[in-house]
Enzyme design. Structure first.
Site, PDB file in Angstrom:
ATOM      1  N   HIS A 179       5.835  -1.666  10.151  1.00 50.06           N
ATOM      2  CA  HIS A 179       4.470  -2.112   9.805  1.00 50.06           C
ATOM      3  C   HIS A 179       3.571  -1.006   9.259  1.00 50.06           C
ATOM      4  O   HIS A 179       2.530  -1.291   8.678  1.00 50.06           O
ATOM      5  CB  HIS A 179       3.770  -2.739  11.010  1.00 50.06           C
ATOM      6  CG  HIS A 179       4.351  -4.065  11.401  1.00 50.06           C
ATOM      7  ND1 HIS A 179       4.462  -5.108  10.514  1.00 50.06           N
ATOM      8  CD2 HIS A 179       4.866  -4.507  12.571  1.00 50.06           C
ATOM      9  CE1 HIS A 179       5.025  -6.152  11.121  1.00 50.06           C
ATOM     10  NE2 HIS A 179       5.282  -5.810  12.371  1.00 50.06           N
ATOM     11  N   ASP A 216      13.438  -8.190  11.418  1.00 49.65           N
ATOM     12  CA  ASP A 216      12.436  -8.386  12.465  1.00 49.65           C
ATOM     13  C   ASP A 216      11.728  -9.721  12.163  1.00 49.65           C
ATOM     14  O   ASP A 216      11.693 -10.163  11.013  1.00 49.65           O
ATOM     15  CB  ASP A 216      11.433  -7.225  12.417  1.00 49.65           C
ATOM     16  CG  ASP A 216      10.405  -7.263  13.537  1.00 49.65           C
ATOM     17  OD1 ASP A 216      10.605  -6.576  14.552  1.00 49.65           O
ATOM     18  OD2 ASP A 216       9.397  -7.990  13.380  1.00 49.65           O
ATOM     19  N   HIS A 218       8.669 -10.268  12.028  1.00 49.49           N
ATOM     20  CA  HIS A 218       7.454 -10.033  11.239  1.00 49.49           C
ATOM     21  C   HIS A 218       7.774  -9.365   9.901  1.00 49.49           C
ATOM     22  O   HIS A 218       8.729  -8.580   9.816  1.00 49.49           O
ATOM     23  CB  HIS A 218       6.485  -9.155  12.027  1.00 49.49           C
ATOM     24  CG  HIS A 218       6.144  -9.713  13.373  1.00 49.49           C
ATOM     25  ND1 HIS A 218       6.766  -9.287  14.538  1.00 49.49           N
ATOM     26  CD2 HIS A 218       5.273 -10.681  13.737  1.00 49.49           C
ATOM     27  CE1 HIS A 218       6.279  -9.966  15.569  1.00 49.49           C
ATOM     28  NE2 HIS A 218       5.370 -10.827  15.117  1.00 49.49           N
ATOM     29  N   ASP A 303      12.650  -9.958  17.998  1.00 52.71           N
ATOM     30  CA  ASP A 303      11.555 -10.911  18.207  1.00 52.71           C
ATOM     31  C   ASP A 303      11.791 -12.209  17.430  1.00 52.71           C
ATOM     32  O   ASP A 303      10.961 -13.114  17.452  1.00 52.71           O
ATOM     33  CB  ASP A 303      10.180 -10.305  17.883  1.00 52.71           C
ATOM     34  CG  ASP A 303      10.174  -9.439  16.642  1.00 52.71           C
ATOM     35  OD1 ASP A 303      11.168  -9.469  15.880  1.00 52.71           O
ATOM     36  OD2 ASP A 303       9.172  -8.730  16.434  1.00 52.71           O
TER      37      ASP A 303
END
Ligand code: SP5
Ligand code: ZN
Length: 362
Positions: A179, A216, A218, A303
């Site tokens: 991120h 991931d 995200h 996740d």
């Protein structure tokens, strides 16, 4: 041969986050890594440590050089010093956490942005959310995490005349990296470990074709940003549509300039069945094969697990075996660095990692 790396210093980072409207212990916790290590200990796999701590007088200069290829000098200085600055200014106690308060926002003035003098506000200049707290040991852990990506890449590249039968390194990084961009922490990420791996590989082979598969839950906005105009890095991400980090991850973000076409976002609606996930994976892998990927980086987040508090896909433990096998079969023998990103169900993250490893090796 597959090698697993971790560093005890990465366990030192333990901070807080604002989730919903509650300030809570960050879900990105040392317990995640401890659970993975415990599962590995009771398995056929062994995790080796590559501790930087024995060499710590400030990190090694090569690591710092590689880090500064991605991250601005002032940003790194901020990560290194901000806790001490806040402590000296009486803004926090010894056991306190730096958390941003006010963020950068768009204006019409045309003025260049600059770090505000106010210490609270400056934390917001170098972050984009409130899940990137910094406590006394955070910098040490970030550097140790980045070092795993760097060491792992060195072990794979086989350019320094060592006999090399290592084809995969799994680096148990934390904090994660995908991120954060060159100068902004967020989503539990401070240093982009995947970008460090790219710089490390390029220090041996400057013109390599490098593929990044980000699985991931995200979108890896930071990794996308860093390589957006880069023709030699193909970034492929499968992630939850309209989910965190909210402002990136759409299909029409395809790269710019020489990097046009080198950014492939594959958003998937939350709740989609695993079959749809695997279709996206097949498509992404096909692109990585066509690109003639010479070095593969996998940003691996657990996740995507069905019970994850921050993810909403329908992926179960046995599916990680399929995901890993499919990936490895598509890109057989390509040196691969698997970097741990997210995954927040402590009770299942160990089993999920074992399932992934089983599929990768089969
Ligand atoms: C590495 C990684 O997986 N980072 C993800 C960080 C996501 N943090 C913010 C998630 C936003 C959730 N919003 C919940 C609102 C209250 N229900
Ligand atoms: Zn995530």
């Amino acid at each position: 041969m597959l090698v697993i790396l971790w560093d005890p210093d990465t366990l030192l980072h333990k901070t807080v986050e604002l989730l919903g409207s509650n300030l809570i212990p960050a879900l990105e916790s040392p317990e995640r890594l401890e659970a993975i290590l415990k599962a590995l200990h009771n398995s056929e796999y062994r995790a080796g440590t590559r501790p930087l701590s024995s060499l710590w007088e400030g990190p090694k200069s090569r690591l710092l050089e590689l880090t500064s290829e991605t991250h601005g000098h002032e940003y790194l200085r901020h990560l290194r010093n901000v806790y001490e600055e806040w402590l000296s200014a009486g803004l926090i106690e010894q056991d306190g956490h730096v958390l941003p308060e006010c963020f950068v926002f768009p204006t019409s003035t045309g003025k260049p942005l600059r770090p505000p003098r106010d210490l609270f506000a400056r934390a917001g200049y170098y972050a984009f959310d409130m899940s990137s707290g910094i406590m006394s040991e955070s910098y040490r852990a970030m550097i140790a995490s980045a070092n795993l990506a760097c060491e792992g890449t060195d072990m794979l590249c086989g350019f320094d005349d060592r006999p090399n039968d290592i084809d995969t390194v799994v680096a148990l990084c934390r904090p994660p990296g995908h991120h954060c961009d060159g100068q902004r922490a967020g989503g539990y990420c401070y240093i982009n470990n995947a970008a460090l791996a790219v710089s490390t590989w390029r220090s041996h082979q400057s013109d390599a074709q490098i593929g990044i598969l980000d699985i991931d839950f995200h979108h890896g906005n930071g990794t996308q940003e860093i390589f957006y105009a880069d023709a030699k890095v193909l970034y492929v991400s499968i992630h939850g549509e309209d989910e965190f980090p909210y402002y990136t991850g759409v299909e029409d973000e395809t790269g710019s300039g020489e990097g046009k076409g080198m950014n492939i976002n594959l958003p998937l609606k939350v709740g989609s069945p695993i079959e749809e996930y695997l279709e996206k994976l097949d498509y992404g892998l096909k692109k990585l094969v066509e690109f003639k990927t010479e070095f593969l980086i996998v940003s691996l987040g657990f996740d995507t697990f069905h019970a994850d508090p921050l993810g909403h896909f329908q992926v179960h433990t046995e599916d990680y075996e399929t995901i890993a096998r499919t990936t490895r079969q598509a890109l057989k023998e390509v040196p691969a660095l698997v970097l741990l990103e997210g995954g927040y169900v402590i009770e299942h993250i160990g089993a999920n990692m074992l399932s992934f490893l089983k599929g990768w090796k089969s």
